[in-house]
Design an enzyme around this catalytic site. Structure first.
Site, PDB file in Angstrom:
ATOM      1  N   ILE A 252      -8.418   2.970  -3.315  1.00 55.05           N
ATOM      2  CA  ILE A 252      -9.160   2.151  -4.282  1.00 55.05           C
ATOM      3  C   ILE A 252     -10.564   1.889  -3.734  1.00 55.05           C
ATOM      4  CG2 ILE A 252      -9.156  -0.016  -5.613  1.00 55.05           C
ATOM      5  CD1 ILE A 252      -6.598   1.728  -6.070  1.00 55.05           C
TER       6      ILE A 252
ATOM      7  N   ALA B  60       2.772  -0.494   9.305  1.00 52.18           N
ATOM      8  CA  ALA B  60       3.891  -1.381   9.664  1.00 52.18           C
ATOM      9  C   ALA B  60       3.781  -2.694   8.893  1.00 52.18           C
ATOM     10  CB  ALA B  60       3.889  -1.642  11.171  1.00 52.18           C
ATOM     11  N   SER B  61       2.550  -3.211   8.767  1.00 49.90           N
ATOM     12  CA  SER B  61       2.384  -4.493   8.064  1.00 49.90           C
ATOM     13  C   SER B  61       2.746  -4.354   6.595  1.00 49.90           C
ATOM     14  CB  SER B  61       0.952  -5.019   8.221  1.00 49.90           C
ATOM     15  OG  SER B  61       0.022  -4.259   7.455  1.00 49.90           O
TER      16      SER B  61
ATOM     17  N   SER C 153       0.866  -1.190   0.000  1.00 48.91           N
ATOM     18  CA  SER C 153       0.000   0.000   0.000  1.00 48.91           C
ATOM     19  C   SER C 153       0.899   1.235   0.000  1.00 48.91           C
ATOM     20  CB  SER C 153      -0.865   0.003   1.267  1.00 48.91           C
ATOM     21  OG  SER C 153      -1.462   1.273   1.447  1.00 48.91           O
TER      22      SER C 153
ATOM     23  N   TYR D 295      -1.368  -1.014  10.320  1.00 53.24           N
ATOM     24  CA  TYR D 295      -1.500  -1.310   8.884  1.00 53.24           C
ATOM     25  C   TYR D 295      -0.235  -0.851   8.123  1.00 53.24           C
ATOM     26  CZ  TYR D 295      -3.813  -1.328   4.257  1.00 53.24           C
ATOM     27  OH  TYR D 295      -4.158  -1.554   2.930  1.00 53.24           O
TER      28      TYR D 295
HETATM   29  P1  NAD Z   1     -11.507  -6.127   0.997  1.00 54.71           P
HETATM   30  O1  NAD Z   1     -11.741  -5.999   2.441  1.00 54.71           O
HETATM   31  O2  NAD Z   1     -12.615  -5.794   0.063  1.00 54.71           O
HETATM   32  O3  NAD Z   1     -10.990  -7.597   0.644  1.00 54.71           O
HETATM   33  C1  NAD Z   1     -10.056  -8.263   1.439  1.00 54.71           C
HETATM   34  C2  NAD Z   1     -10.122  -9.757   1.149  1.00 54.71           C
HETATM   35  O4  NAD Z   1      -9.232 -10.438   2.063  1.00 54.71           O
HETATM   36  C3  NAD Z   1     -11.538 -10.328   1.386  1.00 54.71           C
HETATM   37  O5  NAD Z   1     -11.862 -11.240   0.364  1.00 54.71           O
HETATM   38  C4  NAD Z   1     -11.396 -11.006   2.742  1.00 54.71           C
HETATM   39  O6  NAD Z   1     -12.329 -12.059   2.929  1.00 54.71           O
HETATM   40  C5  NAD Z   1      -9.949 -11.496   2.686  1.00 54.71           C
HETATM   41  N1  NAD Z   1      -9.449 -11.761   4.040  1.00 54.71           N
HETATM   42  C6  NAD Z   1      -9.369 -10.882   5.066  1.00 54.71           C
HETATM   43  N2  NAD Z   1      -8.951 -11.527   6.198  1.00 54.71           N
HETATM   44  C7  NAD Z   1      -8.758 -12.828   5.858  1.00 54.71           C
HETATM   45  C8  NAD Z   1      -8.350 -13.970   6.582  1.00 54.71           C
HETATM   46  N3  NAD Z   1      -8.076 -13.916   7.889  1.00 54.71           N
HETATM   47  N4  NAD Z   1      -8.245 -15.142   5.919  1.00 54.71           N
HETATM   48  C9  NAD Z   1      -8.540 -15.237   4.610  1.00 54.71           C
HETATM   49  N5  NAD Z   1      -8.939 -14.170   3.867  1.00 54.71           N
HETATM   50  C10 NAD Z   1      -9.061 -12.977   4.489  1.00 54.71           C
HETATM   51  O7  NAD Z   1     -10.232  -5.220   0.703  1.00 54.71           O
HETATM   52  P2  NAD Z   1      -9.597  -4.717  -0.686  1.00 54.71           P
HETATM   53  O8  NAD Z   1      -9.748  -3.249  -0.735  1.00 54.71           O
HETATM   54  O9  NAD Z   1     -10.042  -5.546  -1.829  1.00 54.71           O
HETATM   55  O10 NAD Z   1      -8.036  -4.992  -0.347  1.00 54.71           O
HETATM   56  C11 NAD Z   1      -7.280  -6.044  -0.926  1.00 54.71           C
HETATM   57  C12 NAD Z   1      -5.818  -5.795  -0.593  1.00 54.71           C
HETATM   58  O11 NAD Z   1      -5.408  -4.526  -1.130  1.00 54.71           O
HETATM   59  C13 NAD Z   1      -5.524  -5.738   0.907  1.00 54.71           C
HETATM   60  O12 NAD Z   1      -4.280  -6.338   1.180  1.00 54.71           O
HETATM   61  C14 NAD Z   1      -5.445  -4.243   1.170  1.00 54.71           C
HETATM   62  O13 NAD Z   1      -4.639  -3.953   2.299  1.00 54.71           O
HETATM   63  C15 NAD Z   1      -4.810  -3.763  -0.118  1.00 54.71           C
HETATM   64  N6  NAD Z   1      -5.021  -2.343  -0.367  1.00 54.71           N
HETATM   65  C16 NAD Z   1      -6.278  -1.838  -0.529  1.00 54.71           C
HETATM   66  C17 NAD Z   1      -6.437  -0.474  -0.758  1.00 54.71           C
HETATM   67  C18 NAD Z   1      -7.791   0.151  -0.955  1.00 54.71           C
HETATM   68  O14 NAD Z   1      -7.854   1.404  -1.040  1.00 54.71           O
HETATM   69  N7  NAD Z   1      -8.859  -0.589  -1.045  1.00 54.71           N
HETATM   70  C19 NAD Z   1      -5.314   0.361  -0.810  1.00 54.71           C
HETATM   71  C20 NAD Z   1      -4.061  -0.192  -0.644  1.00 54.71           C
HETATM   72  C21 NAD Z   1      -3.919  -1.549  -0.423  1.00 54.71           C
END
Ligand code: NAD
Length: 244
Positions: A185, A154-155, A139, A152
């Site tokens: 996003i 840090a991760s 991210s 978040y």
């Molecule tokens: P989201 O919450 O819509 O989807 C996350 C997915 O991860 C879901 O399908 C959920 O079921 C799965 N998940 C969560 N915990 C889990 C667990 N313990 N075991 C198995 N599956 C698990 O989020 P998103 O926006 O689609 O994000 C996807 C990735 O992109 C993430 O790593 C997020 O940090 C990263 N990201 C998102 C954004 C944003 O603006 N949306 C920005 C930067 C990075």
């Protein structure tokens, strides 16, 4: 069909960015193993609609001790993966001084530790075959930090460290490891952001719009395909120019 005859494991494939990547990779010819905490029965409609191109792996990535066994079985079932997208992630935002141990630990467990353990097991097979591409979903917050997201950030910063370290260890064996750093996003993760904050955020993005899941999925396709065959250890922002 840029992923014809390729097999991909995608974590967090249930919804959001992970689902969009799954659909795009299948459309590009890949056979995908989607991983999430829902059971294959929950996903039966989606799996049958994909006509053999989607398989389902159930795993709660917070259960660290289960990861190696489940991923080893998936590697065996697929006879090895060409592509891994470590996409699953969560947020548990709070100001640093109020953040509980649970809020800290859970985010680190799922976003960083689980991604590392999955990557290591998949990479072990990839290096035997001397080919593979691993894509870690970091991210912009992992590069620049963000108030209220020390856990978040840090991760995601840790995941960038894993990306570069693992890339270094496996590069000579034909395996590439890169990270994507999305900005803002539209997804369930950002749906709770109040309209006023969303407006303010959009104003500071040079492209004057928030990102679509397809914007990230197409960048993942670039790293997954041979189009990026000489690129490893890199972090690609997908952020509409938020930080250039
Ligand atoms: P989201 O919450 O819509 O989807 C996350 C997915 O991860 C879901 O399908 C959920 O079921 C799965 N998940 C969560 N915990 C889990 C667990 N313990 N075991 C198995 N599956 C698990 O989020 P998103 O926006 O689609 O994000 C996807 C990735 O992109 C993430 O790593 C997020 O940090 C990263 N990201 C998102 C954004 C944003 O603006 N949306 C920005 C930067 C990075």
């Amino acid at each position: 069909m840029r992923l014809e005859n390729k097999k991909a494991l995608i974590t967090g494939a249930l919804r959001g960015i992970g689902k969009t990547i799954t659909d795009l990779f299948i459309a590009e010819g890949a056979e995908v193993w989607g991983l999430d905490y829902k059971t294959p029965e929950d996903l039966s409609d989606r799996v049958s609609a994909a006509k053999g191109k989607l398989h389902w792996v159930q795993l709660d990535l917070s259960k660290t001790a289960e990861i190696d066994g489940v991923i080893e079985s998936a590697v065996k079932e697929a006879d090895g993966f060409d592509i891994l997208v470590n996409n699953a992630g969560i947020t548990k935002d709070n100001l640093s001084f109020r953040m509980s141990l649970e809020e800290w630990q859970k985010v680190l467990d799922i976003n960083l530790s689980a991604a590392f353990f999955v990557a290591r097991t998949v990479a072990r097979d990839m290096i035997r075959k001397r080919t593979g591409s691993i894509i870690n979903m970091a991210s912009v917050v992992g590069i620049h930090g963000n108030g209220g997201q020390a856990n978040y950030s840090a991760s995601k910063a840790g995941l960038i460290g894993v990306t570069k370290s693992l890339a270094n260890e496996v590069a000579s064996r034909g395996v590439r490891v890169n990270a994507l750093a999305p900005g803002y996003i539209e997804s369930d993760m950002t749906a709770a952001v109040p309209e006023e904050a969303r407006k303010k955020m959009t104003e500071v993005i040079p492209m004057k719009r928030t990102g679509k899941q397809e914007d990230v999925a197409r960048a993942a396709l670039f790293f997954a395909s041979d189009d990026s065959s000489y690129i490893t250890g890199q972090v690609l922002p997908v952020d509409g120019g938020m930080y250039f």
